[in-house]
Structure formats: structure tokens, C-alpha cells
Enzyme design. Structure first.
Site, PDB file in Angstrom:
ATOM      1  N   CYS A 169     -57.364 117.066  53.709  1.00 55.19           N
ATOM      2  CA  CYS A 169     -58.754 117.150  54.542  1.00 55.19           C
ATOM      3  C   CYS A 169     -59.452 118.023  53.936  1.00 55.19           C
ATOM      4  O   CYS A 169     -58.659 118.835  52.703  1.00 55.19           O
ATOM      5  CB  CYS A 169     -58.482 117.188  56.370  1.00 55.19           C
ATOM      6  SG  CYS A 169     -58.209 118.239  57.168  1.00 55.19           S
ATOM      7  N   TRP A 170     -60.729 118.555  53.987  1.00 50.54           N
ATOM      8  CA  TRP A 170     -61.376 119.191  53.220  1.00 50.54           C
ATOM      9  C   TRP A 170     -60.254 120.833  53.698  1.00 50.54           C
ATOM     10  O   TRP A 170     -60.366 121.374  52.325  1.00 50.54           O
ATOM     11  CB  TRP A 170     -62.101 119.507  54.100  1.00 50.54           C
ATOM     12  CG  TRP A 170     -63.213 118.903  53.571  1.00 50.54           C
ATOM     13  CD1 TRP A 170     -63.493 117.461  52.863  1.00 50.54           C
ATOM     14  CD2 TRP A 170     -64.897 118.652  52.525  1.00 50.54           C
ATOM     15  NE1 TRP A 170     -64.397 117.027  52.403  1.00 50.54           N
ATOM     16  CE2 TRP A 170     -65.417 117.513  51.847  1.00 50.54           C
ATOM     17  CE3 TRP A 170     -65.787 120.180  53.052  1.00 50.54           C
ATOM     18  CZ2 TRP A 170     -66.505 117.047  51.813  1.00 50.54           C
ATOM     19  CZ3 TRP A 170     -66.749 119.715  52.798  1.00 50.54           C
ATOM     20  CH2 TRP A 170     -67.432 118.942  51.913  1.00 50.54           C
TER      21      TRP A 170
END
Length: 136
Positions: free
Chosen positions: A60-61
């Protein structure tokens, strides 16, 4: 090896990771477009503990959220890694079964190096067994 994979976004880094995985392993992509990142961590974690995958990779980010979500699944030991030494140590000393990485802060080549280090460890250091068992 069968590796469960999910990411909440796609870019050059995720593409490099998936390509590297697919060249050497069977990839179980558990993501459905639009799945929220907490669910991605859970889906990968479940795939690992249910035996549908040997290990998991979540992105994810930051990598943090998917790691936290995966760790909510009993039996998952997800580790956030940003360099090969951390990834190798997570497998060797913590018996991590899910690797979490940032898809925004890691360059594609670095992400592949981290992944390769994680996957290169055959199993945990036997002297760490008591510590790993205490993790639950």
C-alpha cells in the site's frame, strides 16, 4: 512456491514486484479492483494461514496499513520492510510469513531486492524458535 499478493494501487514498483514473483513463483492475486487496503491485508493473510499460499506480499502507499491488517489474522506475522537486510531478518529471526512494502517510497529495483531477500530465506533460525513461539 505460491505467493499471495495484493496492492491497493498499481505503478512501476508493483509491476516490478509482480513480474519478479511471476518469473519464479505462482502468484495468487487476491485483489479485486476497488478493494480497500485493510481488506487486502486480511485477504493475503487468510490465504497464507489457510494454506492457499506459502507466503504473502502486501503493498500500500506506506506498507504499514496492509501490514497491520494482515497481522489481525491469527497466525500471520507480517513485517514491513524497506531494505533487504530488514526483509531477510524478518524471515530469519521472526518467521514472518507476509512481507509488507511501500509502493510509493520504494523504487522498483529496491522493492525487488527486498522481495528477493525475503523469499531467499528457507526458514527461521532454529535458535529463535522460543522467541517466535512467544509471538503466538
Amino acid at each position: 512456491m505460491r505467493i499471495a499478493f495484493a496492492a491497493d494501487d498499481s505503478n512501476e514498483t508493483t509491476a516490478a514486484v509482480v513480474q519478479h514473483l511471476a518469473e519464479q513463483h505462482e502468484v495468487l492475486d487476491v485483489a479485486v479492483p476497488g478493494t480497500p487496503w485493510p481488506d487486502l491485508g486480511t485477504l493475503v493473510g487468510r490465504a497464507v494461514v489457510e494454506g492457499r499460499a506459502d507466503l504473502g506480499v502486501v503493498m500500500c502507499w506506506t506498507g504499514t496499513g496492509t501490514a497491520i491488517a494482515a497481522n489481525k489474522v491469527p497466525g500471520v506475522r507480517a513485517a514491513l520492510a524497506w531494505d533487504p537486510w530488514i526483509a531477510r531478518g524478518a524471515r530469519l529471526w521472526n518467521d514472518a510469513n507476509v512481507l509488507a512494502m511501500s509502493l510509493k517510497r520504494l523504487a522498483p529495483d529496491v522493492a525487488v531486492e527486498v522481495l528477493a531477500a525475503f523469499l531467499a530465506v528457507d526458514g527461521p533460525d532454529p535458535s529463535e524458535a522460543p522467541n517466535i513461539e512467544s509471538l503466538g
